[in-house]
Scaffold this motif. Structure first.
Motif, PDB file in Angstrom:
ATOM      1  N   PHE A  79       0.808  -1.215   0.000  1.00  0.00           N
ATOM      2  CA  PHE A  79       0.000   0.000   0.000  1.00  0.00           C
ATOM      3  C   PHE A  79       0.844   1.269   0.000  1.00  0.00           C
ATOM      4  N   ARG A  80       2.052   1.220   0.553  1.00  0.00           N
ATOM      5  CA  ARG A  80       2.956   2.364   0.413  1.00  0.00           C
ATOM      6  C   ARG A  80       3.344   2.553  -1.052  1.00  0.00           C
ATOM      7  N   ALA A  81       3.685   1.444  -1.715  1.00  0.00           N
ATOM      8  CA  ALA A  81       4.058   1.520  -3.125  1.00  0.00           C
ATOM      9  C   ALA A  81       2.870   1.927  -3.989  1.00  0.00           C
ATOM     10  N   LEU A  82       1.689   1.439  -3.647  1.00  0.00           N
ATOM     11  CA  LEU A  82       0.500   1.761  -4.429  1.00  0.00           C
ATOM     12  C   LEU A  82       0.186   3.252  -4.369  1.00  0.00           C
ATOM     13  N   ARG A  83       0.325   3.854  -3.200  1.00  0.00           N
ATOM     14  CA  ARG A  83       0.051   5.284  -3.071  1.00  0.00           C
ATOM     15  C   ARG A  83       0.964   6.088  -4.004  1.00  0.00           C
ATOM     16  N   ASP A  84       2.254   5.785  -3.974  1.00  0.00           N
ATOM     17  CA  ASP A  84       3.205   6.502  -4.827  1.00  0.00           C
ATOM     18  C   ASP A  84       2.951   6.224  -6.303  1.00  0.00           C
ATOM     19  N   THR A  85       2.582   4.998  -6.614  1.00  0.00           N
ATOM     20  CA  THR A  85       2.334   4.612  -8.000  1.00  0.00           C
ATOM     21  C   THR A  85       1.116   5.330  -8.557  1.00  0.00           C
ATOM     22  N   LEU A  86       0.050   5.423  -7.768  1.00  0.00           N
ATOM     23  CA  LEU A  86      -1.153   6.119  -8.231  1.00  0.00           C
ATOM     24  C   LEU A  86      -0.874   7.593  -8.487  1.00  0.00           C
ATOM     25  N   ALA A  87      -0.078   8.216  -7.621  1.00  0.00           N
ATOM     26  CA  ALA A  87       0.256   9.625  -7.816  1.00  0.00           C
ATOM     27  C   ALA A  87       1.026   9.826  -9.118  1.00  0.00           C
ATOM     28  N   GLU A  88       1.983   8.947  -9.374  1.00  0.00           N
ATOM     29  CA  GLU A  88       2.754   9.043 -10.622  1.00  0.00           C
ATOM     30  C   GLU A  88       1.854   8.822 -11.833  1.00  0.00           C
ATOM     31  N   TRP A  89       0.940   7.871 -11.724  1.00  0.00           N
ATOM     32  CA  TRP A  89      -0.015   7.577 -12.804  1.00  0.00           C
ATOM     33  C   TRP A  89      -0.899   8.780 -13.090  1.00  0.00           C
ATOM     34  N   GLN A  90      -1.412   9.410 -12.033  1.00  0.00           N
ATOM     35  CA  GLN A  90      -2.259  10.585 -12.202  1.00  0.00           C
ATOM     36  C   GLN A  90      -1.523  11.722 -12.912  1.00  0.00           C
ATOM     37  N   ASP A  91      -0.221  11.796 -12.682  1.00  0.00           N
ATOM     38  CA  ASP A  91       0.586  12.864 -13.281  1.00  0.00           C
ATOM     39  C   ASP A  91       1.035  12.559 -14.701  1.00  0.00           C
ATOM     40  N   GLY A  92       0.553  11.460 -15.257  1.00  0.00           N
ATOM     41  CA  GLY A  92       0.882  11.121 -16.628  1.00  0.00           C
ATOM     42  C   GLY A  92       2.062  10.195 -16.775  1.00  0.00           C
ATOM     43  N   GLY A  93       2.558   9.672 -15.665  1.00  0.00           N
ATOM     44  CA  GLY A  93       3.662   8.730 -15.714  1.00  0.00           C
ATOM     45  C   GLY A  93       3.190   7.311 -15.983  1.00  0.00           C
ATOM     46  N   ILE A  94       4.119   6.369 -15.933  1.00  0.00           N
ATOM     47  CA  ILE A  94       3.867   4.945 -16.171  1.00  0.00           C
ATOM     48  C   ILE A  94       3.162   4.769 -17.519  1.00  0.00           C
ATOM     49  N   GLN A  95       3.778   5.307 -18.548  1.00  0.00           N
ATOM     50  CA  GLN A  95       3.158   5.320 -19.872  1.00  0.00           C
ATOM     51  C   GLN A  95       3.047   3.945 -20.505  1.00  0.00           C
ATOM     52  N   SER A  96       3.767   2.976 -19.960  1.00  0.00           N
ATOM     53  CA  SER A  96       3.664   1.613 -20.489  1.00  0.00           C
ATOM     54  C   SER A  96       2.478   0.845 -19.922  1.00  0.00           C
TER      55      SER A  96
END
Length: 216
Positions: A103-120
């Motif tokens: 859940f720590r990793a998920l929080r950071d991952t969702l924030a990056e996703w919202q900002d247009g990251g994780i394009q793959s």
């Protein structure tokens, strides 16, 4: 005006090879919720789930006789895909199997996703928000007075955040608060759609049943 009751699925099989199956606890949670709603005199006129097994199984355990519709807009975002893609194609084992690390990793991952990251990733944040809105419109577009939806925590959090017009980051906080088989209630009309109740768990409102409450 219609009442749309959106339920998060029961506890899934965290850490298992197939997450998309209710645990024994998840099945019990679904049964208790169905019993509680019937005791309150609440019966759905219409029922909708996403296409995920844990959502369909939750509705089955609730025990209502209404024939369910399926709309994939109610499916959860693919958090396994997001986590794996963020970590270069394969997330570390503890990110998948250890709850706190996950859940720590998920929080950071969702924030990056919202900002247009994780394009793959298979789905962008914009695509996710668009399909949740499409699912909301589909649920609201009927003459039924009581609509039961079984969905997932991220979708519920997004729907609440969009309805309240709060920043995207608040969706992450809401997401991590949504309990298994909790109730989030909306009121809908041709001109209005508003939140009436969030993350309620009347089925766990006694000491014995409170022990059955879970978040993942």
């Amino acid at each position: 005006m219609a009442e749309i009751l959106v339920v998060r699925h029961g506890q899934a099989s965290f850490g298992a090879d197939n997450y998309d199956e209710l645990s024994d606890l998840g099945r019990k949670q679904g049964q208790l919720l169905g019993e509680t709603l019937r005791a309150m005199g609440w019966q759905p006129d219409r029922a909708i789930t996403g296409s995920l097994a844990r959502q369909k199984q939750t509705l089955e355990e609730m025990g209502f006789s209404v024939q369910a519709e399926e709309h994939s807009g109610w499916n959860e975002y693919d958090f396994h895909d997001l986590l794996h893609q963020r970590f270069g194609g394969q997330a570390p084992d503890d990110v998948i199997t250890d709850r706190k690390t996950h859940f720590r990793a998920l929080r950071d991952t969702l924030a990056e996703w919202q900002d247009g990251g994780i394009q793959s990733a298979r789905e962008t944040w914009a695509q996710f928000t668009a399909r949740v809105e499409a699912a909301r419109r589909h649920a609201a577009a009927c003459d039924a007075e009581r609509i039961l939806v079984v969905s997932s925590g991220g979708v519920i959090a997004r729907l609440v955040a969009a309805t309240l017009e709060v920043p995207d980051r608040q969706m992450i906080t809401l997401n991590l608060q949504v309990k298994n088989t909790s109730l989030t209630r909306f009121i809908s009309s041709k001109r209005r759609f508003f939140l009436h109740e969030f993350n309620s768990v009347p089925q766990f409102h006694d000491a014995a049943r409170a022990e059955l409450m879970s978040y993942s």
